[in-house]
Design a protein around this motif. Sequence first.
Motif, short mmCIF file in Angstrom:
data_model
loop_
_atom_site.label_atom_id
_atom_site.label_comp_id
_atom_site.label_asym_id
_atom_site.label_seq_id
_atom_site.Cartn_x
_atom_site.Cartn_y
_atom_site.Cartn_z
N PRO A 1 0.81 -1.23 0.00
CA PRO A 1 0.00 0.00 0.00
C PRO A 1 0.84 1.27 0.00
O PRO A 1 0.41 2.30 -0.54
CB PRO A 1 -0.86 -0.12 1.27
CG PRO A 1 -0.28 -1.22 2.07
CD PRO A 1 0.47 -2.10 1.13
N ILE A 2 2.04 1.24 0.56
CA ILE A 2 2.89 2.45 0.53
C ILE A 2 3.22 2.80 -0.92
O ILE A 2 3.00 3.92 -1.38
CB ILE A 2 4.21 2.24 1.32
CG1 ILE A 2 3.95 2.11 2.82
CG2 ILE A 2 5.20 3.39 1.05
CD1 ILE A 2 5.19 1.75 3.66
N GLU B 1 -3.97 9.51 -0.97
CA GLU B 1 -3.48 9.76 0.38
C GLU B 1 -3.99 8.63 1.27
O GLU B 1 -5.20 8.44 1.41
CB GLU B 1 -3.96 11.11 0.94
CG GLU B 1 -3.48 11.25 2.37
CD GLU B 1 -3.72 12.62 3.01
OE1 GLU B 1 -3.66 13.64 2.31
OE2 GLU B 1 -3.96 12.62 4.23
N VAL B 2 -3.08 7.88 1.83
CA VAL B 2 -3.45 6.68 2.60
C VAL B 2 -2.71 6.71 3.94
O VAL B 2 -1.52 7.03 3.98
CB VAL B 2 -3.06 5.40 1.81
CG1 VAL B 2 -3.24 4.15 2.64
CG2 VAL B 2 -3.87 5.30 0.53
N ILE C 1 6.07 10.72 2.79
CA ILE C 1 5.70 9.72 3.82
C ILE C 1 5.89 10.39 5.17
O ILE C 1 7.02 10.72 5.54
CB ILE C 1 6.60 8.46 3.74
CG1 ILE C 1 6.53 7.82 2.34
CG2 ILE C 1 6.20 7.44 4.81
CD1 ILE C 1 7.46 6.62 2.16
N GLU C 2 4.79 10.63 5.85
CA GLU C 2 4.89 11.23 7.20
C GLU C 2 4.86 10.11 8.22
O GLU C 2 3.95 9.27 8.19
CB GLU C 2 3.64 12.08 7.44
CG GLU C 2 3.89 13.54 7.60
CD GLU C 2 2.56 14.24 7.74
OE1 GLU C 2 1.98 14.20 8.83
OE2 GLU C 2 2.09 14.79 6.71
N ILE C 3 5.84 10.12 9.09
CA ILE C 3 5.91 9.06 10.11
C ILE C 3 5.32 9.64 11.40
O ILE C 3 5.87 10.57 11.96
CB ILE C 3 7.36 8.61 10.30
CG1 ILE C 3 7.93 8.11 8.95
CG2 ILE C 3 7.47 7.51 11.37
CD1 ILE C 3 9.41 7.84 8.92
N VAL D 1 0.87 8.46 3.68
CA VAL D 1 1.60 8.38 2.40
C VAL D 1 0.77 9.04 1.31
O VAL D 1 -0.43 8.77 1.18
CB VAL D 1 1.87 6.90 2.02
CG1 VAL D 1 2.76 6.82 0.79
CG2 VAL D 1 2.49 6.14 3.18
N ARG D 2 1.41 9.94 0.54
CA ARG D 2 0.69 10.65 -0.52
C ARG D 2 1.35 10.41 -1.87
O ARG D 2 2.55 10.15 -1.94
CB ARG D 2 0.69 12.16 -0.25
CG ARG D 2 0.02 12.52 1.04
CD ARG D 2 -0.07 14.03 1.24
NE ARG D 2 -0.65 14.29 2.56
CZ ARG D 2 0.07 14.40 3.69
NH1 ARG D 2 1.38 14.29 3.65
NH2 ARG D 2 -0.53 14.62 4.84
#
Length: 451
Positions: free
Chosen positions: A253-254, A264-265, A290-292, A308-309
Amino acid sequence: MTHETQTARPLTAKRIAALSGTARIPGDKSISHRAFLFGGLASGTTRVTGLLEGEDVIATGRAMSAMGARIAKDGDSYLVEGVGNGCLMEPETALDFGNAGTGARLTMGLVGPYDFGATFVGDASLSKRPMGRVLDPLREMGVQVVARSRDRLPLSIHGPKVAAPIEYRVPMASAQVKSAVLLAALNTPGITTVVEPIMTRDHTEKMLEGFGASIEVETDKDGVRHIRLEGQGNLKGVGHFEVPGDPSSAAFPIVAAVIVPGSEVTIENVLMNPTRTGLIETLLEMGASIEITHRRKSGGEDVADLIVRHSELAGVEVPASRAPSMIDEYPALAVAAAFAKGQTVMRGLDELRVKESDRLAAVAAGLAANGVAHEEGEDWLVVTGDPDGRGYGGGTVETHLDHRIAMSFLVLGLACEKGVTVDDGRMIATSFPEFVGLVQALGGSIEGVSG
Ligand code: S3P
């Protein structure tokens, strides 16, 4: 468990919409195998939550049950009652590991030093994979091996009266080999030392310590790890063990969110152990958004949620030294690289040749079938991307009984107007049974192909 006698199930993925929503990733496969192995060996009870209920892990659970462990499902968790270290029972029938290299190799290590016989069988893919890498150190410890075709399944092993402790330098970057020797050490008197020049996933060391093994790790001035385990000590169930989400499953999915425009997931519960995060590191270097977030601890490990966008990617050189921390993620990375501007160079890929399939060849063939420019070498791959990769697709990918080849190319299909077909999706159930439903819930199209 063995899929050879059933009919292949082709699947097609197509571009229809942006992906959006939240996905919760199933339990980590490596840690789930070890939860059954160590819980089934330790005395007392371990309640395992978050376990991956994939076919590979279930096969390991069955093998442990066949050797005396009691494993029962209890609501959302598994209750594992272990036999006590040194007290496994001789299995009455062959242990069938299906498609699972980790289950087969780690269990070989675990039972190797026992003074009884055990036979290992698996599916067509597993029966082609090299077992010598595990059998060689076991032979040094006194284990006898009978195999029809040299060091391939089906094979039988028989341990000595008393196994000999060894010092073993792992000749390739392999967590399975390291782990097999450490598991053999558990039922061997004295101190067994594993020397690991290139660090691989460290779940075995961490979990064995949690289960009470006498294990210590020292890293020398050259970065070489010396792992010492004193055998024949007590292992105790840990009460409750939580399995974090699998970064190798999250990879799909990433990458899908990164390459499908407008996506945007949020991907929840991803293991962030640094021996497993090479793909995230590489995608960030390529420019992925990718925002953690929500970093926390679970089962003694760091986990996080990822937002993740869709992103514009640029090709990078992935250093060979990063391979162990993303070894299972190269097929997914190759798909992301197909959408990057310029070339992505991946080196140090020799171990990909001995996975569930020859993954380097399978990835190259899948890229070729779908119009992605690339070059394949003995242990490297170069992908030349097209940021507007809508024109890719239309091909059928041979999966060679390899779950990660199937999922990677279905992800490619989600970004292509012509779609991508994989010849068989059944193996997806070995590691990520929820994959198709999860992608559909995010708005992606994956359908069975009739006829
Ligand atoms: C694993 C180790 C890796 C990895 C496999 C799981 C493990 O294999 O590819 O999916 O759980 O120890 P190698 O040890 O062969 O690199």
